[in-house]
Scaffold this motif. Sequence first.
Motif, PDB file in Angstrom:
ATOM      1  N   GLY A   1       8.006   5.890  -7.844  1.00  0.00           N
ATOM      2  CA  GLY A   1       7.455   4.556  -7.659  1.00  0.00           C
ATOM      3  C   GLY A   1       8.495   3.455  -7.639  1.00  0.00           C
ATOM      4  N   PRO A   2       9.411   3.390  -8.633  1.00  0.00           N
ATOM      5  CA  PRO A   2      10.432   2.330  -8.615  1.00  0.00           C
ATOM      6  C   PRO A   2      11.319   2.374  -7.374  1.00  0.00           C
ATOM      7  N   ALA A   3      11.696   3.581  -6.945  1.00  0.00           N
ATOM      8  CA  ALA A   3      12.527   3.701  -5.751  1.00  0.00           C
ATOM      9  C   ALA A   3      11.777   3.220  -4.517  1.00  0.00           C
ATOM     10  N   ALA A   4      10.492   3.540  -4.445  1.00  0.00           N
ATOM     11  CA  ALA A   4       9.694   3.101  -3.302  1.00  0.00           C
ATOM     12  C   ALA A   4       9.562   1.586  -3.296  1.00  0.00           C
ATOM     13  N   ALA A   5       9.406   0.990  -4.477  1.00  0.00           N
ATOM     14  CA  ALA A   5       9.305  -0.467  -4.558  1.00  0.00           C
ATOM     15  C   ALA A   5      10.610  -1.124  -4.122  1.00  0.00           C
ATOM     16  N   ALA A   6      11.744  -0.569  -4.561  1.00  0.00           N
ATOM     17  CA  ALA A   6      13.034  -1.117  -4.163  1.00  0.00           C
ATOM     18  C   ALA A   6      13.243  -0.995  -2.657  1.00  0.00           C
ATOM     19  N   LEU A   7      12.835   0.148  -2.097  1.00  0.00           N
ATOM     20  CA  LEU A   7      12.978   0.352  -0.652  1.00  0.00           C
ATOM     21  C   LEU A   7      12.103  -0.620   0.125  1.00  0.00           C
ATOM     22  N   ALA A   8      10.905  -0.873  -0.370  1.00  0.00           N
ATOM     23  CA  ALA A   8      10.004  -1.802   0.303  1.00  0.00           C
ATOM     24  C   ALA A   8      10.574  -3.217   0.329  1.00  0.00           C
ATOM     25  N   LEU A   9      11.314  -3.576  -0.715  1.00  0.00           N
ATOM     26  CA  LEU A   9      11.920  -4.898  -0.769  1.00  0.00           C
ATOM     27  C   LEU A   9      13.169  -5.003   0.099  1.00  0.00           C
ATOM     28  N   LEU A  10      13.906  -3.897   0.208  1.00  0.00           N
ATOM     29  CA  LEU A  10      15.198  -3.936   0.895  1.00  0.00           C
ATOM     30  C   LEU A  10      15.109  -3.659   2.388  1.00  0.00           C
ATOM     31  N   LEU A  11      14.065  -2.968   2.827  1.00  0.00           N
ATOM     32  CA  LEU A  11      13.944  -2.669   4.258  1.00  0.00           C
ATOM     33  C   LEU A  11      13.880  -3.968   5.061  1.00  0.00           C
ATOM     34  N   PRO A  12      14.614  -4.055   6.161  1.00  0.00           N
ATOM     35  CA  PRO A  12      14.569  -5.280   6.968  1.00  0.00           C
ATOM     36  C   PRO A  12      13.173  -5.529   7.521  1.00  0.00           C
TER      37      PRO A  12
ATOM     38  N   LEU B   1       0.831  -1.209   0.000  1.00  0.00           N
ATOM     39  CA  LEU B   1       0.000   0.000   0.000  1.00  0.00           C
ATOM     40  C   LEU B   1       0.862   1.254   0.000  1.00  0.00           C
ATOM     41  N   ALA B   2       1.993   1.206   0.704  1.00  0.00           N
ATOM     42  CA  ALA B   2       2.890   2.360   0.722  1.00  0.00           C
ATOM     43  C   ALA B   2       3.477   2.620  -0.661  1.00  0.00           C
ATOM     44  N   VAL B   3       3.856   1.562  -1.357  1.00  0.00           N
ATOM     45  CA  VAL B   3       4.403   1.715  -2.706  1.00  0.00           C
ATOM     46  C   VAL B   3       3.341   2.288  -3.642  1.00  0.00           C
ATOM     47  N   VAL B   4       2.114   1.769  -3.547  1.00  0.00           N
ATOM     48  CA  VAL B   4       1.025   2.268  -4.394  1.00  0.00           C
ATOM     49  C   VAL B   4       0.757   3.740  -4.111  1.00  0.00           C
ATOM     50  N   ALA B   5       0.759   4.112  -2.846  1.00  0.00           N
ATOM     51  CA  ALA B   5       0.495   5.506  -2.476  1.00  0.00           C
ATOM     52  C   ALA B   5       1.580   6.430  -3.033  1.00  0.00           C
ATOM     53  N   VAL B   6       2.833   6.024  -2.915  1.00  0.00           N
ATOM     54  CA  VAL B   6       3.929   6.843  -3.441  1.00  0.00           C
ATOM     55  C   VAL B   6       3.837   6.945  -4.957  1.00  0.00           C
TER      56      VAL B   6
END
Length: 249
Positions: free
Chosen positions: A187-198, A174-179
């Motif tokens: 959007g791509p940066a938010a998706a990458a961050l969502a995958l990489l965050l512990p 939902l955070a990625v969609v909102a961004v």
Amino acid sequence: MGLYVEALIRADPDDLWDRTQQPARHRRWDLRFTDIDHLPCAPGEPQRFRYATRVLPFLTVSGVGVAAGERHRSDGTRTSALRFSSRHPLSLIEEGRGYWRYVPTDDGVRFLTGYDYRVRWGRWGRPADRFVLRPLMGWATAWSFDRLRLWCERGLPPERSLRYALGESAVRLLAVVAVAKTVPAAGPAAAALALLLPPSPVTPAARRCLRRPPGRARTAPPALLTTLPAATSATSPAVTAAVTVPEPS
């Protein structure tokens, strides 16, 4: 190439053994199985079992296996070995074998597995396994091992840790969609961050497990595995011998 997963679990070895060897407890944490049941066997014979995996709400793939364990060894380690096979036409896995090893250390128990399998569907089965099933099986094994660790170390029931994982995944999505809707270029940066965050400490994560044997690996399976009969009488020795599993040195 065989699959290998290892997790360090700070738990009583007897409790860890029971949570992994008793079918009713095993199926609670292992994402790969929907059901596991022991089958009748004669005294002194290896334990035979039936397993099932719900692939879709209306489709369940099942198979059978045979297992044996060494719970008391002079060096303190424990080993469980199994062979398995499925005659279900929609099962990509035809037959395989593997082991679990429990190695006590000063920091906990090194719980590790090595297994491999042979696929069906001819020339279509090999790429389907390489690019889809094998990566999925490796991830599911590691995720399940961490889910087991949380159950043993924190007392977190596997059912609850699954809800935490689903909830955290939903929040990230939902955070990625909102961004992406607010700032499309981000959007791509938010998706990458969502995958990489512990992940949260109470959320199972495959990344917490080792996916390769430490040090130099051997292909020779534990001795216990070589003594097991085939999972079904239809499995020939030649087919079984073609499946190798990784083992730490």
